[in-house]
Write an enzyme that holds these catalytic residues in place. Structure first.
Site, PDB file in Angstrom:
ATOM      1  N   GLN A  45       0.800  -1.213   0.000  1.00  0.00           N
ATOM      2  CA  GLN A  45       0.000   0.000   0.000  1.00  0.00           C
ATOM      3  C   GLN A  45       0.844   1.281   0.000  1.00  0.00           C
ATOM      4  O   GLN A  45       0.327   2.345  -0.299  1.00  0.00           O
ATOM      5  CB  GLN A  45      -0.975  -0.038   1.180  1.00  0.00           C
ATOM      6  CG  GLN A  45      -2.022  -1.138   0.985  1.00  0.00           C
ATOM      7  CD  GLN A  45      -2.903  -1.351   2.206  1.00  0.00           C
ATOM      8  OE1 GLN A  45      -2.553  -2.115   3.086  1.00  0.00           O
ATOM      9  NE2 GLN A  45      -4.039  -0.686   2.263  1.00  0.00           N
ATOM     10  N   ARG A 100       4.172   0.851  12.491  1.00  0.00           N
ATOM     11  CA  ARG A 100       3.817  -0.508  12.098  1.00  0.00           C
ATOM     12  C   ARG A 100       3.867  -0.585  10.576  1.00  0.00           C
ATOM     13  O   ARG A 100       3.162   0.172   9.902  1.00  0.00           O
ATOM     14  CB  ARG A 100       2.428  -0.858  12.607  1.00  0.00           C
ATOM     15  CG  ARG A 100       1.897  -2.195  12.127  1.00  0.00           C
ATOM     16  CD  ARG A 100       0.543  -2.498  12.770  1.00  0.00           C
ATOM     17  NE  ARG A 100       0.006  -3.747  12.292  1.00  0.00           N
ATOM     18  CZ  ARG A 100      -1.006  -3.855  11.413  1.00  0.00           C
ATOM     19  NH1 ARG A 100      -1.602  -2.780  10.940  1.00  0.00           N
ATOM     20  NH2 ARG A 100      -1.430  -5.042  11.024  1.00  0.00           N
ATOM     21  N   HIS A 144       0.779  -9.271   4.984  1.00  0.00           N
ATOM     22  CA  HIS A 144      -0.322  -8.308   4.950  1.00  0.00           C
ATOM     23  C   HIS A 144      -0.973  -8.425   3.567  1.00  0.00           C
ATOM     24  O   HIS A 144      -0.791  -7.564   2.705  1.00  0.00           O
ATOM     25  CB  HIS A 144       0.203  -6.889   5.210  1.00  0.00           C
ATOM     26  CG  HIS A 144      -0.865  -5.901   5.584  1.00  0.00           C
ATOM     27  ND1 HIS A 144      -0.895  -5.241   6.793  1.00  0.00           N
ATOM     28  CD2 HIS A 144      -1.941  -5.452   4.909  1.00  0.00           C
ATOM     29  CE1 HIS A 144      -1.942  -4.426   6.842  1.00  0.00           C
ATOM     30  NE2 HIS A 144      -2.591  -4.539   5.706  1.00  0.00           N
ATOM     31  N   ASN A 189      -1.690 -10.202   9.126  1.00  0.00           N
ATOM     32  CA  ASN A 189      -2.640  -9.117   9.281  1.00  0.00           C
ATOM     33  C   ASN A 189      -4.042  -9.608   8.958  1.00  0.00           C
ATOM     34  O   ASN A 189      -4.270 -10.170   7.886  1.00  0.00           O
ATOM     35  CB  ASN A 189      -2.285  -7.961   8.346  1.00  0.00           C
ATOM     36  CG  ASN A 189      -3.294  -6.826   8.441  1.00  0.00           C
ATOM     37  OD1 ASN A 189      -3.370  -6.154   9.461  1.00  0.00           O
ATOM     38  ND2 ASN A 189      -4.084  -6.637   7.394  1.00  0.00           N
ATOM     39  N   GLU A 190      -4.963  -9.390   9.850  1.00  0.00           N
ATOM     40  CA  GLU A 190      -6.381  -9.769   9.739  1.00  0.00           C
ATOM     41  C   GLU A 190      -6.681 -10.926   8.783  1.00  0.00           C
ATOM     42  O   GLU A 190      -7.411 -10.764   7.801  1.00  0.00           O
ATOM     43  CB  GLU A 190      -7.277  -8.552   9.425  1.00  0.00           C
ATOM     44  CG  GLU A 190      -6.913  -7.714   8.222  1.00  0.00           C
ATOM     45  CD  GLU A 190      -7.830  -6.494   8.026  1.00  0.00           C
ATOM     46  OE1 GLU A 190      -8.015  -5.718   8.984  1.00  0.00           O
ATOM     47  OE2 GLU A 190      -8.339  -6.321   6.903  1.00  0.00           O
ATOM     48  N   ASN A 331      -7.529  -4.852  14.488  1.00  0.00           N
ATOM     49  CA  ASN A 331      -7.905  -3.729  13.641  1.00  0.00           C
ATOM     50  C   ASN A 331      -9.371  -3.456  13.943  1.00  0.00           C
ATOM     51  O   ASN A 331     -10.237  -4.260  13.607  1.00  0.00           O
ATOM     52  CB  ASN A 331      -7.721  -4.070  12.159  1.00  0.00           C
ATOM     53  CG  ASN A 331      -6.270  -4.397  11.837  1.00  0.00           C
ATOM     54  OD1 ASN A 331      -5.371  -4.098  12.615  1.00  0.00           O
ATOM     55  ND2 ASN A 331      -6.040  -5.009  10.681  1.00  0.00           N
ATOM     56  N   TYR A 333     -12.577  -0.785  13.701  1.00  0.00           N
ATOM     57  CA  TYR A 333     -13.088   0.437  13.071  1.00  0.00           C
ATOM     58  C   TYR A 333     -14.459   0.852  13.581  1.00  0.00           C
ATOM     59  O   TYR A 333     -14.707   2.014  13.828  1.00  0.00           O
ATOM     60  CB  TYR A 333     -13.096   0.297  11.544  1.00  0.00           C
ATOM     61  CG  TYR A 333     -11.699   0.326  10.967  1.00  0.00           C
ATOM     62  CD1 TYR A 333     -11.073   1.525  10.667  1.00  0.00           C
ATOM     63  CD2 TYR A 333     -10.989  -0.853  10.764  1.00  0.00           C
ATOM     64  CE1 TYR A 333      -9.772   1.564  10.172  1.00  0.00           C
ATOM     65  CE2 TYR A 333      -9.690  -0.827  10.267  1.00  0.00           C
ATOM     66  CZ  TYR A 333      -9.084   0.385   9.972  1.00  0.00           C
ATOM     67  OH  TYR A 333      -7.796   0.410   9.499  1.00  0.00           O
ATOM     68  N   GLU A 400      -4.825  -1.092  14.153  1.00  0.00           N
ATOM     69  CA  GLU A 400      -5.417  -0.175  13.179  1.00  0.00           C
ATOM     70  C   GLU A 400      -6.673   0.411  13.771  1.00  0.00           C
ATOM     71  O   GLU A 400      -7.490  -0.305  14.364  1.00  0.00           O
ATOM     72  CB  GLU A 400      -5.803  -0.899  11.874  1.00  0.00           C
ATOM     73  CG  GLU A 400      -4.630  -1.380  11.063  1.00  0.00           C
ATOM     74  CD  GLU A 400      -5.061  -2.013   9.732  1.00  0.00           C
ATOM     75  OE1 GLU A 400      -6.222  -1.815   9.306  1.00  0.00           O
ATOM     76  OE2 GLU A 400      -4.230  -2.705   9.129  1.00  0.00           O
ATOM     77  N   TRP A 443      -4.452   3.919  11.574  1.00  0.00           N
ATOM     78  CA  TRP A 443      -4.400   3.611  10.148  1.00  0.00           C
ATOM     79  C   TRP A 443      -4.942   4.834   9.450  1.00  0.00           C
ATOM     80  O   TRP A 443      -6.105   5.184   9.681  1.00  0.00           O
ATOM     81  CB  TRP A 443      -5.264   2.389   9.807  1.00  0.00           C
ATOM     82  CG  TRP A 443      -5.152   2.062   8.343  1.00  0.00           C
ATOM     83  CD1 TRP A 443      -5.930   2.556   7.333  1.00  0.00           C
ATOM     84  CD2 TRP A 443      -4.174   1.215   7.734  1.00  0.00           C
ATOM     85  NE1 TRP A 443      -5.489   2.067   6.123  1.00  0.00           N
ATOM     86  CE2 TRP A 443      -4.412   1.247   6.343  1.00  0.00           C
ATOM     87  CE3 TRP A 443      -3.108   0.451   8.222  1.00  0.00           C
ATOM     88  CZ2 TRP A 443      -3.632   0.530   5.432  1.00  0.00           C
ATOM     89  CZ3 TRP A 443      -2.343  -0.262   7.312  1.00  0.00           C
ATOM     90  CH2 TRP A 443      -2.618  -0.219   5.939  1.00  0.00           C
ATOM     91  N   PHE A 459      -7.269   7.219   4.523  1.00  0.00           N
ATOM     92  CA  PHE A 459      -7.298   7.252   5.989  1.00  0.00           C
ATOM     93  C   PHE A 459      -6.140   8.071   6.557  1.00  0.00           C
ATOM     94  O   PHE A 459      -5.963   8.141   7.765  1.00  0.00           O
ATOM     95  CB  PHE A 459      -7.145   5.840   6.556  1.00  0.00           C
ATOM     96  CG  PHE A 459      -8.318   4.920   6.342  1.00  0.00           C
ATOM     97  CD1 PHE A 459      -8.539   4.295   5.123  1.00  0.00           C
ATOM     98  CD2 PHE A 459      -9.200   4.660   7.379  1.00  0.00           C
ATOM     99  CE1 PHE A 459      -9.608   3.421   4.945  1.00  0.00           C
ATOM    100  CE2 PHE A 459     -10.274   3.792   7.210  1.00  0.00           C
ATOM    101  CZ  PHE A 459     -10.472   3.166   5.978  1.00  0.00           C
TER     102      PHE A 459
END
Ligand SMILES: *[C@@H]1O[C@H](CO)[C@@H](O)[C@H](O)[C@H]1NC(C)=O
Ligand SMILES: *[C@@H]1O[C@H](CO)[C@@H](O)[C@H](O)[C@H]1NC(C)=O
Ligand SMILES: *[C@@H]1O[C@H](CO)[C@@H](O)[C@H](O)[C@H]1NC(C)=O
Ligand SMILES: *[C@@H]1O[C@H](CO)[C@@H](O)[C@H](O)[C@H]1NC(C)=O
Ligand SMILES: *[C@@H]1O[C@H](CO)[C@@H](O)[C@H](O)[C@H]1NC(C)=O
Ligand SMILES: *[C@@H]1O[C@H](CO)[C@@H](O)[C@H](O)[C@H]1NC(C)=O
Length: 508
Positions: A45, A100, A144, A189-190, A331, A333, A400, A443, A459
């Site tokens: 990313q 991170r 990730h 990651n997730e 993470n 939200y 996140e 994040w 974000f």
């Protein structure tokens, strides 16, 4: 300087007790390294340099180049591969205590296995050294979403048991080369969202799914593969974590964990059915991973519904997975409403998907911005309380948390400040009530390539004009706010902060 800010914090804390204002400060939390504040990113990313210095494609590159990110790709992204020095300087100026980021597996080990790429090694060594020399803790994620395409081609990636060996070898290279300076390792990651998006709906890589659950895949089986991929992910995580604990932890004194995406589920109505649905949502979404990690097996409700479609743990596997973490990363939200949907649970074989076990709806969004998440910091507090009461209160990092806006909306991102401020405050209340939370990461540090929004949403604390050849980073209001917070200024509430601007206080 420090003494002044501590004093301000002290005065403010006294004030906030009586008026219960939304003023609090950095020093209300334990100081680093017991608790750290930072920001997050991931390799694909932000790095760019996708075909440079020996890197080979990951499944994200393939997906992007097929046009699935609305035409956007990570070929350049934020160009963090070349701009890491100025980015780390910006982090230091912002006051970040930790950063991170993730390692691109196919940059470090092109083709996923075999020889290490010296240029990849050099890049991550440079980045880590740069962070350390600015007093910023590196928190490193190994996977990730960016599995090397070569491993997907060779044996289907996470659906094959062969991945365990290759992932462990990759992790070994990382521990061996970076572990003298990196003390916080996250294997995945997730993965809970990664498998639902990639193996059930098939709308993210590796795009495996089957009709009627996912429509656009040329391969896959939505009824079985999410379970299979999850099983192999858990075994890979455990294998890498055991290796770290056996060969490195004594000497390097670091920590290893895994990260999960978490909604907080709450009953839509105060009925027994909806309350059970909310619990099912938690079991299907996070218990799926947490129960094996904490107790050594999948939740009963999942095993019962999935029957023979979910792999079972042998005794040795169960022992290996159980307890194979020093911390859990989340993470978080927002919250979702859970409505009973148990009829569908019985009648379809889509049971691993929380959305079939319960009907999930987001609370009302901000109507003037469809991108923005409903702001529900209380869900974070409940999640942490739930960890405390059900999973033995392990150390937790909020890896996140942040607010999405249209990418180009405005540098004056007050709604992002409101969002972040609310969540940090909820976190403080959880910590005061005994949560074992150890850190908080926004994040994201920069406006990045978003996996669902491409370059249309963002974000970041810092904006970049994609048409600017220099990709100059421009601070949003939220970057100034976070910076003031981290430097323990007296101005954490939005109103107080805006007032300070009008009085000419400015940290940058
Ligand atoms: C399938 O692909 C089409 C065309 O690219 C797209 O419009 C549709 O949203 C996709 N459906 C799913 C479920 O991903
Ligand atoms: C998925 O796997 C199950 C169990 O092996 C099988 O019964 C089913 O037919 C498969 N579905 C598809 C679409 O291949
Ligand atoms: C995005 O923002 C930049 C800088 O503010 C501006 O120059 C550009 O025109 C904007 N683009 C769109 C599509 O709004
Ligand atoms: C809703 O979105 C608009 C546009 O981004 C923003 O100005 C406003 O502050 C937001 N409202 C809330 C409650 O966050
Ligand atoms: C604080 O912790 C206690 C003990 O775990 C719990 O009963 C209570 O609900 C918690 N309060 C909040 C607001 O989470
Ligand atoms: C701290 O906050 C209080 C109340 O918002 C304000 O009156 C005071 O001027 C602030 N001090 C500084 C140094 O910003």
């Amino acid at each position: 300087m420090l003494r002044v800010s501590l004093l301000l914090c002290f005065l403010l804390t006294i004030k906030s007790v009586s008026s219960s204002t939304d003023n609090f400060c950095r020093d209300d939390f334990p100081s680093a390294p017991a608790f750290v504040f930072g920001a997050s990113s991931s390799a694909y990313q932000v790095e760019g340099a996708a075909a440079e210095d020996g890197r080979t494609p990951s499944i994200l590159d393939t997906f992007a180049h097929a046009g699935h990110f609305h035409g956007a790709t990570g070929d350049v992204a934020c160009d963090a591969y070349h701009k890491y020095k100025e980015d780390v300087q910006l982090m230091a100026d912002t006051g970040l205590e930790a950063y991170r980021f993730s390692i691109s597996w196919s940059r470090l080990i092109p083709n996923g296995k075999g020889p290490v790429n010296p240029k990849g090694l050099q890049y991550y060594n440079n980045l880590i050294d740069q962070l350390i020399s600015h007093g910023i803790q590196p928190h490193v994620t190994l996977h990730h979403s960016d599995l090397p395409q070569a491993l997907d081609d060779e044996y289907g990636g996470w659906v094959s048991r062969k991945i365990v060996k290759d992932f462990t070898a990759y992790a070994d290279v990382c521990f061996k080369n970076f572990g003298d300076r990196v003390l916080h390792w996250t294997t995945m990651n997730e993965p809970n969202v990664f498998v639902l998006a990639g193996y059930d709906g098939g709308y993210l890589p590796p795009q495996r799914c089957s009709i009627p659950f996912g429509l656009n895949c040329s391969r896959g089986n939505s009824s079985t593969e999410p379970y299979l991929a999850t099983h192999n992910i858990l075994l890979s995580h455990a294998s890498a974590a055991r290796l770290y604990k056996k060969n490195y932890q004594d000497k390097q004194r670091g920590f290893i964990g895994i990260n999960l995406f978490a909604f907080w589920f709450f009953p839509q109505k105060k009925t027994i059915e909806d309350e059970l649905a909310a619990q099912r949502g938690l079991d299907f979404y996070i218990g799926w991973y947490l129960n094996p990690l904490v107790f050594g097996d999948y939740p009963d409700v999942i095993k019962k519904n999935a029957g023979s479609r979910i792999p079972f743990f042998t005794r040795l596997e169960s022992q290996s997975v159980k307890g194979s973490f020093d911390f859990i990363g989340f993470n978080y939200y927002t919250v979702v409403h859970a409505k009973d949907n148990s009829i569908s649970l019985k009648s379809t074989n889509r049971d691993y998907h929380a959305d079939s076990a319960v009907k999930m709806t987001l609370p009302k969004r901000n109507e003037s911005s469809s991108f923005e998440y409903p702001i529900a910091p209380w869900g974070l507090q409940r999640l942490l309380e739930y960890m405390k009461q059900n999973y033995g209160n392990p150390p937790v990092y909020i890896h996140e948390n942040g607010q999405q806006t249209a990418r180009n909306s405005s540098l004056e991102d007050r709604s992002r400040i409101k969002y972040v401020q609310g969540h940090i405050q909820a976190l403080l209340e959880a910590v005061r009530n005994g949560s074992n939370a150890r850190g908080y990461f926004i994040w994201s540090f920069l406006d990045s390539l978003e996996l669902l929004g491409g370059y249309e949403s963002s974000f970041g604390l810092y904006y970049m004009d994609l048409d600017d050849p220099d990709l100059k980073r421009q601070p949003k209001l939220s970057a100034h706010w976070y910076s003031q917070f981290l430097k323990s200024k007296n101005l954490t509430s939005l109103d107080g902060f805006l007032e300070s601007l009008s009085h000419g206080y400015h940290s940058q």
